[in-house]
Design a protein around this motif. Structure first.
Motif, PDB file in Angstrom:
ATOM      1  N   ARG A  58       4.110 -42.447  -3.423  1.00 45.78           N
ATOM      2  CA  ARG A  58       4.185 -42.923  -2.041  1.00 45.78           C
ATOM      3  C   ARG A  58       3.172 -42.205  -1.145  1.00 45.78           C
ATOM      4  NH1 ARG A  58       8.457 -45.323   0.676  1.00 45.78           N
ATOM      5  NH2 ARG A  58       9.873 -46.417  -0.698  1.00 45.78           N
ATOM      6  N   LEU A  59       3.068 -40.883  -1.331  1.00 47.27           N
ATOM      7  CA  LEU A  59       2.149 -40.122  -0.478  1.00 47.27           C
ATOM      8  C   LEU A  59       0.696 -40.389  -0.851  1.00 47.27           C
ATOM      9  CD1 LEU A  59       4.211 -36.838  -0.092  1.00 47.27           C
ATOM     10  CD2 LEU A  59       3.725 -38.520   1.688  1.00 47.27           C
ATOM     11  N   PHE A  60       0.467 -40.697  -2.115  1.00 45.88           N
ATOM     12  CA  PHE A  60      -0.877 -41.103  -2.550  1.00 45.88           C
ATOM     13  C   PHE A  60      -1.275 -42.395  -1.826  1.00 45.88           C
ATOM     14  CE2 PHE A  60      -3.170 -43.599  -6.034  1.00 45.88           C
ATOM     15  CZ  PHE A  60      -4.419 -43.073  -5.750  1.00 45.88           C
ATOM     16  N   VAL A  61      -0.376 -43.379  -1.863  1.00 43.86           N
ATOM     17  CA  VAL A  61      -0.642 -44.658  -1.202  1.00 43.86           C
ATOM     18  C   VAL A  61      -0.861 -44.429   0.301  1.00 43.86           C
ATOM     19  CG1 VAL A  61       0.324 -46.921  -0.626  1.00 43.86           C
ATOM     20  CG2 VAL A  61       0.650 -45.988  -2.920  1.00 43.86           C
ATOM     21  N   LYS A  62      -0.017 -43.572   0.869  1.00 40.46           N
ATOM     22  CA  LYS A  62      -0.106 -43.293   2.299  1.00 40.46           C
ATOM     23  C   LYS A  62      -1.451 -42.655   2.672  1.00 40.46           C
ATOM     24  CE  LYS A  62       3.344 -42.034   5.655  1.00 40.46           C
ATOM     25  NZ  LYS A  62       4.747 -41.716   5.887  1.00 40.46           N
ATOM     26  N   ALA A  63      -1.865 -41.696   1.842  1.00 46.47           N
ATOM     27  CA  ALA A  63      -3.137 -41.009   2.113  1.00 46.47           C
ATOM     28  C   ALA A  63      -4.313 -41.984   1.989  1.00 46.47           C
ATOM     29  CB  ALA A  63      -3.305 -39.824   1.162  1.00 46.47           C
ATOM     30  N   VAL A  64      -4.260 -42.877   0.988  1.00 40.16           N
ATOM     31  CA  VAL A  64      -5.328 -43.875   0.823  1.00 40.16           C
ATOM     32  C   VAL A  64      -5.338 -44.824   2.029  1.00 40.16           C
ATOM     33  CG1 VAL A  64      -6.167 -45.810  -0.586  1.00 40.16           C
ATOM     34  CG2 VAL A  64      -5.328 -43.732  -1.699  1.00 40.16           C
ATOM     35  N   ARG A  65      -4.136 -45.181   2.491  1.00 31.14           N
ATOM     36  CA  ARG A  65      -4.049 -46.083   3.649  1.00 31.14           C
ATOM     37  C   ARG A  65      -4.646 -45.428   4.900  1.00 31.14           C
ATOM     38  NH1 ARG A  65       1.630 -46.771   4.881  1.00 31.14           N
ATOM     39  NH2 ARG A  65       1.712 -47.582   2.765  1.00 31.14           N
TER      40      ARG A  65
ATOM     41  N   ARG C  18       7.379 -23.123   0.459  1.00 29.63           N
ATOM     42  CA  ARG C  18       6.712 -24.263  -0.186  1.00 29.63           C
ATOM     43  C   ARG C  18       7.714 -25.366  -0.508  1.00 29.63           C
ATOM     44  NH1 ARG C  18       1.373 -23.548  -1.682  1.00 29.63           N
ATOM     45  NH2 ARG C  18       0.701 -21.385  -1.721  1.00 29.63           N
ATOM     46  N   GLU C  19       8.911 -24.945  -0.849  1.00 24.28           N
ATOM     47  CA  GLU C  19       9.951 -25.948  -1.101  1.00 24.28           C
ATOM     48  C   GLU C  19      10.260 -26.721   0.178  1.00 24.28           C
ATOM     49  OE1 GLU C  19      12.997 -23.577  -2.872  1.00 24.28           O
ATOM     50  OE2 GLU C  19      11.882 -23.431  -4.761  1.00 24.28           O
ATOM     51  N   ALA C  20      10.251 -26.008   1.293  1.00 24.65           N
ATOM     52  CA  ALA C  20      10.505 -26.664   2.586  1.00 24.65           C
ATOM     53  C   ALA C  20       9.380 -27.648   2.910  1.00 24.65           C
ATOM     54  CB  ALA C  20      10.630 -25.625   3.683  1.00 24.65           C
ATOM     55  N   LEU C  21       8.159 -27.244   2.584  1.00 25.35           N
ATOM     56  CA  LEU C  21       7.000 -28.108   2.817  1.00 25.35           C
ATOM     57  C   LEU C  21       7.123 -29.376   1.967  1.00 25.35           C
ATOM     58  CD1 LEU C  21       4.292 -28.146   4.327  1.00 25.35           C
ATOM     59  CD2 LEU C  21       3.236 -27.112   2.305  1.00 25.35           C
ATOM     60  N   ASP C  22       7.546 -29.179   0.729  1.00 27.93           N
ATOM     61  CA  ASP C  22       7.770 -30.292  -0.181  1.00 27.93           C
ATOM     62  C   ASP C  22       8.830 -31.240   0.372  1.00 27.93           C
ATOM     63  OD1 ASP C  22       6.682 -31.037  -2.600  1.00 27.93           O
ATOM     64  OD2 ASP C  22       8.541 -30.583  -3.670  1.00 27.93           O
ATOM     65  N   MET C  23       9.878 -30.659   0.931  1.00 25.87           N
ATOM     66  CA  MET C  23      10.959 -31.460   1.526  1.00 25.87           C
ATOM     67  C   MET C  23      10.399 -32.281   2.693  1.00 25.87           C
ATOM     68  SD  MET C  23      14.728 -30.129   2.633  1.00 25.87           S
ATOM     69  CE  MET C  23      14.218 -28.671   3.514  1.00 25.87           C
ATOM     70  N   ALA C  24       9.577 -31.638   3.515  1.00 27.88           N
ATOM     71  CA  ALA C  24       8.984 -32.326   4.663  1.00 27.88           C
ATOM     72  C   ALA C  24       8.112 -33.489   4.187  1.00 27.88           C
ATOM     73  CB  ALA C  24       8.156 -31.351   5.498  1.00 27.88           C
ATOM     74  N   PHE C  25       7.290 -33.241   3.171  1.00 28.99           N
ATOM     75  CA  PHE C  25       6.407 -34.297   2.660  1.00 28.99           C
ATOM     76  C   PHE C  25       7.233 -35.443   2.066  1.00 28.99           C
ATOM     77  CE2 PHE C  25       2.462 -31.382   1.833  1.00 28.99           C
ATOM     78  CZ  PHE C  25       2.301 -31.262   3.199  1.00 28.99           C
ATOM     79  N   SER C  26       8.342 -35.093   1.405  1.00 28.20           N
ATOM     80  CA  SER C  26       9.173 -36.137   0.798  1.00 28.20           C
ATOM     81  C   SER C  26       9.822 -37.010   1.870  1.00 28.20           C
ATOM     82  CB  SER C  26      10.256 -35.510  -0.083  1.00 28.20           C
ATOM     83  OG  SER C  26       9.656 -34.794  -1.129  1.00 28.20           O
ATOM     84  N   ALA C  67      -0.486 -32.243   6.276  1.00 29.42           N
ATOM     85  CA  ALA C  67       0.781 -32.729   6.850  1.00 29.42           C
ATOM     86  C   ALA C  67       0.619 -33.986   7.719  1.00 29.42           C
ATOM     87  CB  ALA C  67       1.483 -31.611   7.614  1.00 29.42           C
ATOM     88  N   PRO C  68      -0.365 -34.007   8.626  1.00 31.72           N
ATOM     89  CA  PRO C  68      -0.505 -35.219   9.454  1.00 31.72           C
ATOM     90  C   PRO C  68      -0.861 -36.461   8.630  1.00 31.72           C
ATOM     91  CG  PRO C  68      -1.806 -33.395  10.355  1.00 31.72           C
ATOM     92  CD  PRO C  68      -1.320 -32.960   9.013  1.00 31.72           C
ATOM     93  N   ILE C  69      -1.641 -36.289   7.566  1.00 30.24           N
ATOM     94  CA  ILE C  69      -2.018 -37.427   6.724  1.00 30.24           C
ATOM     95  C   ILE C  69      -0.794 -38.017   6.039  1.00 30.24           C
ATOM     96  CG2 ILE C  69      -3.278 -38.061   4.620  1.00 30.24           C
ATOM     97  CD1 ILE C  69      -5.348 -35.946   5.536  1.00 30.24           C
ATOM     98  N   PHE C  70       0.126 -37.155   5.632  1.00 34.09           N
ATOM     99  CA  PHE C  70       1.338 -37.630   4.969  1.00 34.09           C
ATOM    100  C   PHE C  70       2.366 -38.155   5.969  1.00 34.09           C
ATOM    101  CE2 PHE C  70       0.344 -34.482   1.354  1.00 34.09           C
ATOM    102  CZ  PHE C  70      -0.439 -35.423   0.721  1.00 34.09           C
ATOM    103  N   GLY C  71       2.125 -37.934   7.260  1.00 39.07           N
ATOM    104  CA  GLY C  71       3.024 -38.496   8.259  1.00 39.07           C
ATOM    105  C   GLY C  71       4.025 -37.515   8.850  1.00 39.07           C
ATOM    106  N   VAL C  72       3.821 -36.197   8.627  1.00 37.69           N
ATOM    107  CA  VAL C  72       4.658 -35.208   9.319  1.00 37.69           C
ATOM    108  C   VAL C  72       4.315 -35.299  10.808  1.00 37.69           C
ATOM    109  CG1 VAL C  72       5.120 -32.729   9.599  1.00 37.69           C
ATOM    110  CG2 VAL C  72       4.829 -33.693   7.311  1.00 37.69           C
ATOM    111  N   GLU C  73       5.333 -35.447  11.661  1.00 38.51           N
ATOM    112  CA  GLU C  73       5.075 -35.779  13.063  1.00 38.51           C
ATOM    113  C   GLU C  73       4.448 -34.635  13.857  1.00 38.51           C
ATOM    114  OE1 GLU C  73       8.584 -37.600  14.801  1.00 38.51           O
ATOM    115  OE2 GLU C  73       7.720 -39.505  14.103  1.00 38.51           O
ATOM    116  N   ALA C  74       4.918 -33.419  13.636  1.00 40.48           N
ATOM    117  CA  ALA C  74       4.392 -32.310  14.428  1.00 40.48           C
ATOM    118  C   ALA C  74       4.548 -30.994  13.682  1.00 40.48           C
ATOM    119  CB  ALA C  74       5.123 -32.243  15.766  1.00 40.48           C
TER     120      ALA C  74
END
Lengths: 103, 92, 116
Positions: A58-65, C18-26, C67-74
């Motif tokens: 999902r994050l791969f797709v998101k980054a490409v988008r 890092r686990e928290a970062l992973d949680m945020a990205f997920s 983080a911003p690329i993956f959509g983390v808001e702030a």
């Protein structure tokens, strides 16, 4: 050929070079086109900048988008280029570590 | 009663997150000290809200049950009740 | 459902951050609004100029920049902790907002959770 792990990912991303990508892609039955190279280059740059592979498909797709827009940043497009789990297949070809959250 | 936040604090007073919890707590919020968090009752911080409680077994285990008023001492069942009625719960 | 994830552990010493970062990205992967806040020793995640290769790790500074690329808001940093660790806005990663911890902040999120 640089060292690879049991799933075919390079042990060290810095040992990657374009011919390696061709070789790994052939193992997956993929012949690399311009569209493939665009994504591979994007992933190489991504890893250089962020020191991490996109952690999931999902994050791969998101980054490409984010980078190329909806036309390319969608799972169907990426699935056609990199069959299987696109993030995994693409990272393997691009010499990046295995995405951490891909099964 | 609803919409209030219930804070559950299990870290001792010297722990950074204990400090952080007290910073984040609003005057209308509830606070429950559990585990090592109950050590705070010996010298209650001024920033504790009006509605604060400590979990009985954790107080008893540490010999602190006599240190505070009975109305501040709660059972597991009481804590479940507080958790269920809170608008939001933060476990520090 | 918005989530605030608080990281109050310093980088490199343990895996919890890092686990928290992973949680945020997920969460971001599933388009759930998520904000990362760095408090206490955790603000050291945000210092520019980290060379984590020296301790054989990946730079959390670089990882966080994604983080911003993956959509983390702030990305937020606690004012008090920044002062404590000598971090001014120019020392921090781009795009970090310095803010105080308080009931106003936590009340803005449906969930507040921690690293470790």
């Amino acid at each position: 050929m640089p060292e690879r792990n049991s799933e075919g990912f390079l042990e060290k991303p810095e040992h990657w070079y374009p011919e390696i990508a061709e070789f790994i892609a052939r193992e997956d039955g993929i012949s690399l086109s311009e569209n493939h190279w665009e994504i591979i280059k994007f992933l190489r740059d991504f890893y250089r900048d962020y020191q991490v592979s996109p952690p999931s498909n999902r994050l791969f797709v998101k980054a490409v988008r984010e980078r190329f827009g909806e036309d390319k940043g969608n799972s169907i497009y990426l699935m056609q280029l990199f069959p299987g789990t696109p993030a995994k297949t693409a990272c393997r070809i691009a010499g990046l570590p295995r995405p951490t959250n891909c099964l | 009663m609803p919409d209030r936040t219930l804070h559950i604090l299990n870290k001792p007073p010297e722990h950074y997150r204990h400090h952080l919890c007290l910073e984040a707590i609003g005057p209308e919020d509830g606070l429950v000290f559990i585990e090592n968090g109950v050590l705070a009752v010996v010298q209650l911080p001024t920033s504790a809200p009006d509605r604060w409680y400590a979990l009985a077994p954790d107080l008893e285990a540490r010999g602190l049950i006599g240190q505070i008023g009975e109305d501040r001492v709660i059972s597991f069942d009481d804590m479940v009740e507080l958790t269920a009625t809170a608008g939001k719960v933060i476990s520090w | 459902m918005s989530t605030l994830i608080i990281i109050d552990q310093p980088p490199y010493g343990s895996w919890e951050g890092r686990e928290a970062l992973d949680m945020a990205f997920s969460l971001a992967a599933f388009d759930q609004p998520v904000t990362l806040m760095f408090c206490g020793a955790g603000v050291n995640w945000l210092r520019k100029g980290q060379n984590a290769g020296k301790v054989g790790q990946k730079s959390v500074e670089r990882n966080l920049a994604a983080a911003p690329i993956f959509g983390v808001e702030a990305l937020l940093a606690c004012t008090e902790a920044c002062n404590r660790y000598g971090l001014t806005q120019t020392d921090l990663l781009d795009g970090v907002t310095v803010t105080a911890v308080g009931p106003e902040l936590t009340s803005r999120y449906d969930h507040v959770t921690f690293a470790g």
